[in-house]
Design a protein around this motif. Structure first.
Motif, PDB file in Angstrom:
ATOM      1  N   ALA A 122      -8.990   4.614 -35.189  1.00  7.56           N
ATOM      2  CA  ALA A 122      -8.476   6.083 -35.374  1.00  7.56           C
ATOM      3  C   ALA A 122      -9.637   7.151 -34.805  1.00  7.56           C
ATOM      4  CB  ALA A 122      -8.382   6.275 -36.889  1.00  7.56           C
ATOM      5  N   TYR A 123     -10.974   6.606 -35.091  1.00  5.55           N
ATOM      6  CA  TYR A 123     -11.973   7.472 -34.366  1.00  5.55           C
ATOM      7  C   TYR A 123     -12.100   7.742 -33.022  1.00  5.55           C
ATOM      8  CZ  TYR A 123     -16.194   9.836 -36.373  1.00  5.55           C
ATOM      9  OH  TYR A 123     -17.294  10.631 -36.764  1.00  5.55           O
ATOM     10  N   VAL A 124     -11.687   6.617 -32.306  1.00  5.08           N
ATOM     11  CA  VAL A 124     -11.682   6.550 -30.983  1.00  5.08           C
ATOM     12  C   VAL A 124     -10.399   7.297 -30.602  1.00  5.08           C
ATOM     13  CG1 VAL A 124     -11.265   4.905 -28.995  1.00  5.08           C
ATOM     14  CG2 VAL A 124     -12.865   4.273 -30.910  1.00  5.08           C
ATOM     15  N   GLU A 125      -9.285   7.181 -31.053  1.00  5.65           N
ATOM     16  CA  GLU A 125      -8.158   8.045 -30.735  1.00  5.65           C
ATOM     17  C   GLU A 125      -8.226   9.550 -31.121  1.00  5.65           C
ATOM     18  OE1 GLU A 125      -5.104   6.257 -33.381  1.00  5.65           O
ATOM     19  OE2 GLU A 125      -4.867   4.365 -32.185  1.00  5.65           O
ATOM     20  N   ASN A 171     -11.830   4.748 -25.508  1.00  2.00           N
ATOM     21  CA  ASN A 171     -10.876   5.973 -25.184  1.00  2.00           C
ATOM     22  C   ASN A 171     -11.142   6.157 -23.590  1.00  2.00           C
ATOM     23  OD1 ASN A 171     -10.113   8.624 -24.577  1.00  2.00           O
ATOM     24  ND2 ASN A 171     -10.320   8.887 -27.004  1.00  2.00           N
ATOM     25  N   PRO A 172     -10.347   5.933 -22.759  1.00  2.00           N
ATOM     26  CA  PRO A 172     -10.827   6.083 -21.541  1.00  2.00           C
ATOM     27  C   PRO A 172     -10.669   7.538 -20.942  1.00  2.00           C
ATOM     28  CG  PRO A 172      -8.398   5.114 -21.892  1.00  2.00           C
ATOM     29  CD  PRO A 172      -8.984   5.117 -23.080  1.00  2.00           C
ATOM     30  N   GLN A 173     -10.056   8.278 -21.625  1.00  2.00           N
ATOM     31  CA  GLN A 173     -10.122   9.756 -21.239  1.00  2.00           C
ATOM     32  C   GLN A 173     -11.483  10.407 -21.380  1.00  2.00           C
ATOM     33  OE1 GLN A 173      -6.851  10.844 -23.687  1.00  2.00           O
ATOM     34  NE2 GLN A 173      -5.712  11.586 -21.848  1.00  2.00           N
ATOM     35  N   VAL A 174     -12.035   9.940 -22.455  1.00  2.00           N
ATOM     36  CA  VAL A 174     -13.415  10.346 -22.776  1.00  2.00           C
ATOM     37  C   VAL A 174     -14.676   9.581 -21.940  1.00  2.00           C
ATOM     38  CG1 VAL A 174     -15.355  10.277 -24.833  1.00  2.00           C
ATOM     39  CG2 VAL A 174     -12.935  10.915 -25.408  1.00  2.00           C
ATOM     40  N   ALA A 175     -14.312   8.367 -21.783  1.00  2.00           N
ATOM     41  CA  ALA A 175     -15.119   7.508 -20.774  1.00  2.00           C
ATOM     42  C   ALA A 175     -15.153   8.161 -19.472  1.00  2.00           C
ATOM     43  CB  ALA A 175     -14.708   6.225 -20.704  1.00  2.00           C
ATOM     44  N   ARG A 176     -13.904   8.721 -18.746  1.00  2.00           N
ATOM     45  CA  ARG A 176     -13.938   9.463 -17.619  1.00  2.00           C
ATOM     46  C   ARG A 176     -14.564  10.929 -17.638  1.00  2.00           C
ATOM     47  NH1 ARG A 176      -8.933   7.146 -17.290  1.00  2.00           N
ATOM     48  NH2 ARG A 176      -7.896   9.133 -18.230  1.00  2.00           N
TER      49      ARG A 176
END
Length: 198
Positions: A122-125, A171-176
């Protein structure tokens, strides 16, 4: 730990959902190999800062912490820690795990462009870069395996322990957004388990 202090002679055991600190920090190192300093906040509920510092040292990270006595001091403590850190480690502290505290941590860390390594999906989401976590089903499987392997007439409780099985959420969006590359999830899992890169 509180139960153990209150009942030092009692036979106590636990299968916990909380991840070993080393595992969380190995995930950080696997994702951010250039990191040198990790920041963390602890509430005044008595989280073991020595254990956190030892775990950081074992994976080759310096630790910056601040004790936060209430949500009113959260942002100031967080900003101080983030200024001296490459990444932030969210720990399951009662004060700092509330929805409003988690939101403040995520927004402030993002403003500082510092990734957050957390302890739940949930924290990642919600915006953390990544987390290592264990599902209740995985803990139930471990508890059932222990029950099946123990002597029925004289069971011996194991020492309290964290879960052996775990999942990794990214979280791929945060990674990008933060420029973090996650190419090989198999290698990420190996490094988080404590294995060597291939």
């Amino acid at each position: 730990e509180r139960l153990r202090r209150r009942h030092p002679e009692a036979a106590l055991s636990a299968f916990t959902l909380d991840q070993p600190l080393d595992r969380q920090l190995r995930l950080l190192r696997a994702l951010l190999p250039e990191s040198r300093r990790v920041g963390a906040l602890v509430g005044d509920a008595g989280f073991d800062r020595e254990a956190l510092a030892s775990a950081a040292d074992r994976v080759g990270l310096a630790l910056t912490t601040a004790v936060v006595a209430g949500e009113s001091a959260l942002i100031r403590g967080l900003e101080n820690v983030l200024r001296d850190s490459d990444a932030f480690l969210a720990i399951p502290d009662p004060l700092l795990s509330s929805p409003s505290a988690a939101r403040a941590i995520l927004l402030t860390s993002y403003r500082f462009r510092k990734p957050v390594i957390a302890f739940s999906q949930a924290y990642v989401e919600a915006g953390a870069l990544a987390a290592v976590y264990t599902t209740p089903e995985q803990v139930a499987t471990e508890a059932a395996a222990w029950l099946a392997s123990t002597r029925k007439d004289k069971p011996r409780l194991p020492a309290p322990r964290g879960p052996a099985a775990f999942e990794i959420a990214i979280n791929p969006q945060v990674a990008r957004a933060l420029g973090v590359r996650v190419d090989d999830e198999g290698a990420l899992r190996r490094l988080t388990e404590g294995g060597a890169p291939r």
